[in-house]
Design a protein around this motif. Structure first.
Motif: not given
Lengths: 114, 112
Positions: A30, A51, A71, A95
């Motif tokens: 993300d 995001d 993304q 992440d």
């Protein structure tokens, strides 16, 4: 294919021109980041995104803008390039996995503004 | 303020000798620390990390790092240097704002 792909690898542009550097990732992360590397200064954070709807300025965002199109894609733009923006630019992803917090880097874009 | 410092711009070591690349940090709370390596014309590659637990962390290519809380240090080490270890090394600290702060880098040069 690389996990994090940056294009172009090298670019020479003239002062005042608009230029876009692109970054795409297959990690499914993300979080995406743009850093600039100058000799002796390490890496300085330009912009980061947690995001698609979340964009944040880093330490040195003046003169730069970004777009998180999806993304997997995060682009960096120099609206009007100047010579002191000559540098090596890196895109990175991460992440929020437990006990990780590390980055995966692209191979970099070497930008020269003349 | 959170920060990470690499006091040496360059470290020179003979092949086969032990090497140390120094890093100190400043953070409130528990530190999450990393070492990355950059070879010419390449992006940064992850070497190792300290999150919690054993103060001696082992990583890629035979490298290890020693976490010392009292000295706020996280030095990178290798018992026997190789010429192929020559590269730029970055110490990094995960900050409370979900970003990683990098040191200025240390160029490691291993002579044959």
């Amino acid at each position: 294919d690389a996990d994090v792909t940056q294009t172009p690898r090298n670019r020479i542009t003239k002062t005042g021109k608009r230029i876009m550097l692109e970054c795409s990732q297959t990690k499914g992360h993300d979080r995406m980041y743009w850093y600039r590397q100058d000799p002796g200064l390490g890496l300085q954070l330009i912009y980061y995104s947690f995001d698609v709807k979340d964009i944040n300025k880093g330490e040195i965002s003046d003169g730069y803008s970004v777009s998180r199109q999806a993304q997997a894609k995060f682009s960096l733009s120099l609206e009007s390039a100047i010579p002191n923006q000559t540098a090596l630019y890196f895109c990175a992803t991460s992440d929020l996995g437990q006990n990780h917090y590390g980055y995966t880097f692209g191979s970099g874009t070497r930008l020269t503004v003349v | 303020a959170q920060s990470v410092a690499q006091p040496e711009d360059q470290v020179n070591v003979a092949e086969g000798n032990p090497l140390t690349v120094k890093c100190t940090y400043s953070v409130s709370g528990n530190p999450y620390l990393f070492w990355y390596v950059q070879y010419p014309n390449r992006g940064l590659q992850f070497l190792l990390k300290y999150i919690t637990g054993d103060n001696l962390v082992k990583g890629s290519y035979g490298f290890e790092a020693e976490f010392n809380k009292s000295q706020t240090s996280f030095h990178l080490k290798k018992p026997s240097a190789l010429v192929s270890d020559s590269a730029l090394y970055f110490c990094a600290l995960y900050s409370s704002a979900s970003k990683i702060i990098f040191g200025s880098g240390t160029r490691l040069s291993i002579r044959p």
